[in-house]
Design a protein around this motif. Structure first.
Motif, PDB file in Angstrom:
ATOM      1  N   GLU A 537       0.824  -1.204   0.000  1.00 19.24           N
ATOM      2  CA  GLU A 537       0.000   0.000   0.000  1.00 19.24           C
ATOM      3  C   GLU A 537       0.865   1.265   0.000  1.00 19.24           C
ATOM      4  OE1 GLU A 537      -3.734   1.984   2.490  1.00 19.24           O
ATOM      5  OE2 GLU A 537      -2.693   0.236   3.285  1.00 19.24           O
ATOM      6  N   GLN A 541       0.892   4.075  -2.986  1.00 22.75           N
ATOM      7  CA  GLN A 541       0.578   5.476  -2.709  1.00 22.75           C
ATOM      8  C   GLN A 541       1.678   6.395  -3.254  1.00 22.75           C
ATOM      9  OE1 GLN A 541      -2.156   6.610  -1.880  1.00 22.75           O
ATOM     10  NE2 GLN A 541      -3.248   5.167  -0.540  1.00 22.75           N
ATOM     11  N   VAL A 544       1.138   6.849  -6.981  1.00 29.97           N
ATOM     12  CA  VAL A 544       0.057   7.798  -7.260  1.00 29.97           C
ATOM     13  C   VAL A 544       0.557   9.238  -7.132  1.00 29.97           C
ATOM     14  CG1 VAL A 544      -2.181   8.669  -6.434  1.00 29.97           C
ATOM     15  CG2 VAL A 544      -1.787   6.203  -6.590  1.00 29.97           C
ATOM     16  N   GLU A 548       1.588  12.135 -10.493  1.00 27.83           N
ATOM     17  CA  GLU A 548       0.960  13.453 -10.597  1.00 27.83           C
ATOM     18  C   GLU A 548       2.015  14.562 -10.587  1.00 27.83           C
ATOM     19  OE1 GLU A 548      -2.726  16.001  -8.604  1.00 27.83           O
ATOM     20  OE2 GLU A 548      -1.812  14.363  -7.483  1.00 27.83           O
ATOM     21  N   THR A 556      -2.727  11.596 -14.015  1.00 29.94           N
ATOM     22  CA  THR A 556      -2.878  10.870 -12.750  1.00 29.94           C
ATOM     23  C   THR A 556      -3.163   9.412 -13.056  1.00 29.94           C
ATOM     24  OG1 THR A 556      -5.249  11.332 -12.663  1.00 29.94           O
ATOM     25  CG2 THR A 556      -3.773  12.915 -11.553  1.00 29.94           C
ATOM     26  N   SER A 558      -5.014   5.663 -11.431  1.00 25.00           N
ATOM     27  CA  SER A 558      -5.846   4.973 -10.452  1.00 25.00           C
ATOM     28  C   SER A 558      -5.325   3.551 -10.319  1.00 25.00           C
ATOM     29  CB  SER A 558      -7.305   4.953 -10.908  1.00 25.00           C
ATOM     30  OG  SER A 558      -7.808   6.277 -10.995  1.00 25.00           O
ATOM     31  N   SER A 586     -11.656   2.756  -7.684  1.00 23.60           N
ATOM     32  CA  SER A 586     -10.849   3.987  -7.688  1.00 23.60           C
ATOM     33  C   SER A 586     -11.316   4.945  -8.757  1.00 23.60           C
ATOM     34  CB  SER A 586      -9.359   3.632  -7.931  1.00 23.60           C
ATOM     35  OG  SER A 586      -8.845   2.895  -6.856  1.00 23.60           O
ATOM     36  N   LYS A 591     -10.926   8.915  -8.979  1.00 24.82           N
ATOM     37  CA  LYS A 591      -9.649   8.702  -9.663  1.00 24.82           C
ATOM     38  C   LYS A 591      -8.463   9.201  -8.800  1.00 24.82           C
ATOM     39  CE  LYS A 591     -11.905   9.206 -14.154  1.00 24.82           C
ATOM     40  NZ  LYS A 591     -11.960   9.945 -15.431  1.00 24.82           N
ATOM     41  N   ASN A 592      -7.246   9.030  -9.341  1.00 26.90           N
ATOM     42  CA  ASN A 592      -6.003   9.487  -8.679  1.00 26.90           C
ATOM     43  C   ASN A 592      -5.908   8.932  -7.249  1.00 26.90           C
ATOM     44  OD1 ASN A 592      -3.558  10.819  -8.464  1.00 26.90           O
ATOM     45  ND2 ASN A 592      -4.471  12.737  -7.769  1.00 26.90           N
ATOM     46  N   LYS A 593      -6.196   7.616  -7.136  1.00 25.39           N
ATOM     47  CA  LYS A 593      -6.152   6.996  -5.820  1.00 25.39           C
ATOM     48  C   LYS A 593      -5.896   5.498  -5.966  1.00 25.39           C
ATOM     49  CE  LYS A 593     -10.371   8.091  -4.622  1.00 25.39           C
ATOM     50  NZ  LYS A 593     -11.677   8.118  -3.886  1.00 25.39           N
ATOM     51  N   THR A 595      -7.114   1.604  -4.371  1.00 25.20           N
ATOM     52  CA  THR A 595      -8.131   0.868  -3.613  1.00 25.20           C
ATOM     53  C   THR A 595      -7.685  -0.578  -3.453  1.00 25.20           C
ATOM     54  OG1 THR A 595      -9.878   2.277  -4.513  1.00 25.20           O
ATOM     55  CG2 THR A 595     -10.552   0.172  -3.529  1.00 25.20           C
TER      56      THR A 595
END
Length: 609
Positions: A537, A541, A544, A548, A556, A558, A586, A591-593, A595
């Motif tokens: 995780e 992260q 992500v 950006e 970005t 997802s 996501s 978006k831009n994350k 899950t």
């Protein structure tokens, strides 16, 4: 009274000469003879010039001696008084041996007034008889000794097939026979580490007389007036050629014909033995070289990995040539690439000096390089390794690269080593190229051509292996948000560049912990064997955030993550489906994350850290 006195003196002199003849001592007979004269004549001073010393005096003295003894073999005060060089002496005598001038003796004595011409005549005749007898005995004794030494040396020469032993025996014999001379060997063959004054025969630094002896194969003598010595150059030769020179330094004009002939015969015999030993060692080395080439070819044709091939070649070259470093360099558009497995020095600044020098010459000359001492060739830089060999690597007449071999000491490689290295690299280049091509084809099969990430097929195979052998793992599916808009706005070329930018970020973040691949289109993926959910995780992260921040034009991503643990019953297809569902979440939630999938009935049992 004076006549009786002179008769007694002559009787004493004859008795002393008889004693010297009966009990000869070759080493100091001359000194004993001179002491006898000094004692009998009570001389205050005397000066004796033998035939060798007579050649070293000035032209003025030589002319003076010829003038003094032009009419008689003895001279007295009345003639010496007008002499420019010998006026202080009472009388002078010139001695003959075998009808040749043996020497001159000048004596200053308080008995000068009693010395008569009759006494000098008898003194001269008795001395001449003594010298003739002494010369005969000495020549027979010397000739006998010469032949004995030559016979013994010949036996020892031909009982050995070792070049070092032959050269040692040659010099040792000469030192026994002529202990006061100085000997050195100038060889064209590779010199060994032996306790002898051995030098490499260098044409540009060789005296003209020495070069004349080497080229003609004949003995030459040089008289160096300023150095006050004579130098004998004797070619060391066999039937196939001249292998160098023996240089003999001695006091001026001591090398008579007998001595020169003995040294010539000894060196000629030694040269034949040296040639036999050289041929024997060459045959043994040739067999060893063939074995090395055969072993190398067999190993190179056994489908080794490229890096293993380089390591194998490097180890063989270092051990076979006693080298200090070995490097394999490929020529690329933007410079030189040091291949993995090369010695570490080629990665630092000093190694780059060798690469730059050799590379420039290779690209200009396209030929091998053999330098005994690079410090003498390039004086404006300091090289840690003095000896250098370099051999080009060609593929279809195209220069692909080169091999550099170094040794810290000067003249550390032989010419035979140089030829062997050429043969080794010639036989190895094709195997190296094939190995590199094979690995490149393998890489193309498992690699995406655009991103240089692994292909989907390769990633799925690695996931299958991990599911069978590991305890846990995580799968991350990544999609570039609104990618169609990028293509529509900037064009497909910029779209491809964006995919490449994201791929590089993924590679950088995952590093050695994960296997990154292009899943398809704008979808990318990473599989993390061994990592826990929390570890995966954190990395996702980072991806992500960095995408950006670092992409241009800015995009970005997802992400959707699925994971498994031993006993969960997952397979590649189920992991993909769960990651794809998490990715959809996501996308649907902004978006831009990233899950994480929690759609397994066993999720409550999964280890999260």
């Amino acid at each position: 009274m004076d006549e009786i006195f002179l008769k007694n003196m002559m009787a004493l002199y004859k008795a002393a000469l008889y004693e010297l003849v009966v009990n000869p001592d070759e080493q100091d007979v001359r000194q004993k003879w001179l002491k006898t004269i000094s004692d009998i004549l009570k001389s205050e001073k005397f000066h004796f010039l033998d035939r060798n010393l007579m050649q070293t005096v000035s032209n003025e003295q030589q002319e003076e001696i010829e003038r003094l003894f032009e009419k008689k073999r003895w001279v007295q005060r009345d003639i010496l008084d007008v002499s420019r060089c010998y006026s202080e002496y009472s009388f002078g005598v010139q001695f003959l041996c075998k009808h040749e001038v043996y020497g001159c003796l000048f004596v200053k004595t308080p008995l000068e007034e009693k010395i008569t011409e009759r006494f000098l005549k008898e003194f001269t005749e008795e001395s001449n008889r003594f010298f003739q007898h002494y010369a005969f005995v000495a020549s027979v004794s010397k000739e006998d000794r010469f032949y004995k030494e030559l016979f013994q040396a010949t036996k020892r020469f031909h009982s050995s097939m070792n070049i070092e032993c032959v050269l040692n025996e040659m010099v040792d014999t000469l030192k026994r026979v002529f202990p006061h001379y100085f000997y050195s060997l100038n060889l064209t063959i590779d010199k060994n580490d032996i306790e002898l004054p051995v030098y490499l025969f260098e044409i540009e630094n060789t005296r003209s007389m020495a070069m004349e002896a080497y080229v003609s194969g004949e003995v030459k003598v040089e008289h160096l007036t300023q150095a006050n010595k004579s130098v004998l150059y004797v070619p060391i030769k066999g039937k196939q050629g001249v292998y160098g020179l023996l240089k003999v330094d001695c006091p001026p004009f001591q090398l008579n014909n007998e001595r020169i002939e003995f040294i010539r015969l000894l060196v000629e015999t030694g040269g034949s033995a040296l040639e036999n030993a050289k041929l024997y060692q060459q045959s043994r080395r040739f067999i060893a070289d063939l074995q090395l080439i055969n072993e190398t070819s067999r190993q190179l044709n056994s489908n080794l990995r490229f890096s293993d091939t380089i390591l194998f070649l490097q180890s063989k070259i270092l051990s076979s040539f006693g080298a200090s470093a070995c490097g394999f360099i490929f020529i690329e558009k933007d410079g030189y690439k040091v291949l993995e497995g090369s010695s570490p020095i080629f990665l630092d600044e000093s190694g780059k000096m060798y690469i730059s020098y050799v590379g420039k010459r290779m690209e200009e000359e396209k030929d091998s390089i053999f330098i005994g001492d690079i410090a003498r060739k390039i004086t404006d830089r300091k090289f840690p390794y003095r000896s250098l060999m370099a051999v080009p690597m060609f593929e279809s007449d195209m220069l692909k690269g080169f091999c550099i071999v170094l040794k810290d000491s000067a003249y550390g490689f032989t010419f035979d080593m140089y030829k062997l290295l050429q043969s080794l690299i010639y036989h190895s280049t094709l195997a190296l190229t094939n190995s590199l091509l094979r690995e490149e084809l393998e890489r193309l099969v498992i690699t995406d051509y655009l991103t240089n990430l692994y292909s989907r097929n390769y990633l799925e195979s690695k996931m299958s292996e991990s599911l069978q052998n590991d305890e846990q793992g995580s799968f991350l599916l990544i999609d570039i948000d609104d990618f169609k808009k990028i293509n529509d706005t900037y064009g497909h070329q910029v779209g491809d560049e964006v995919i490449v930018q994201v791929a590089k970020i993924i590679q950088s973040v995952s590093g050695q912990k994960g296997i990154a691949a292009r899943w398809g289109g704008e979808e990318l993926s990473i599989y993390f064997p061994h990592l826990t959910v929390n570890e995966t995780e954190k990395l996702s992260q980072r991806i992500v955030v960095e995408v950006e921040e670092k992409t241009n034009p800015k995009v970005t991503v997802s992400c959707g993550m699925s994971r498994w643990y031993k006993g969960s019953g997952e397979d590649v297809e189920s992991l993909f489906k769960k990651a794809d569902q998490a990715l959809y979440v996501s996308k649907a939630t902004g978006k831009n994350k990233m899950t994480i999938s929690y759609h397994s009935e066993n999720d409550s049992k999964m280890p999260f850290s």
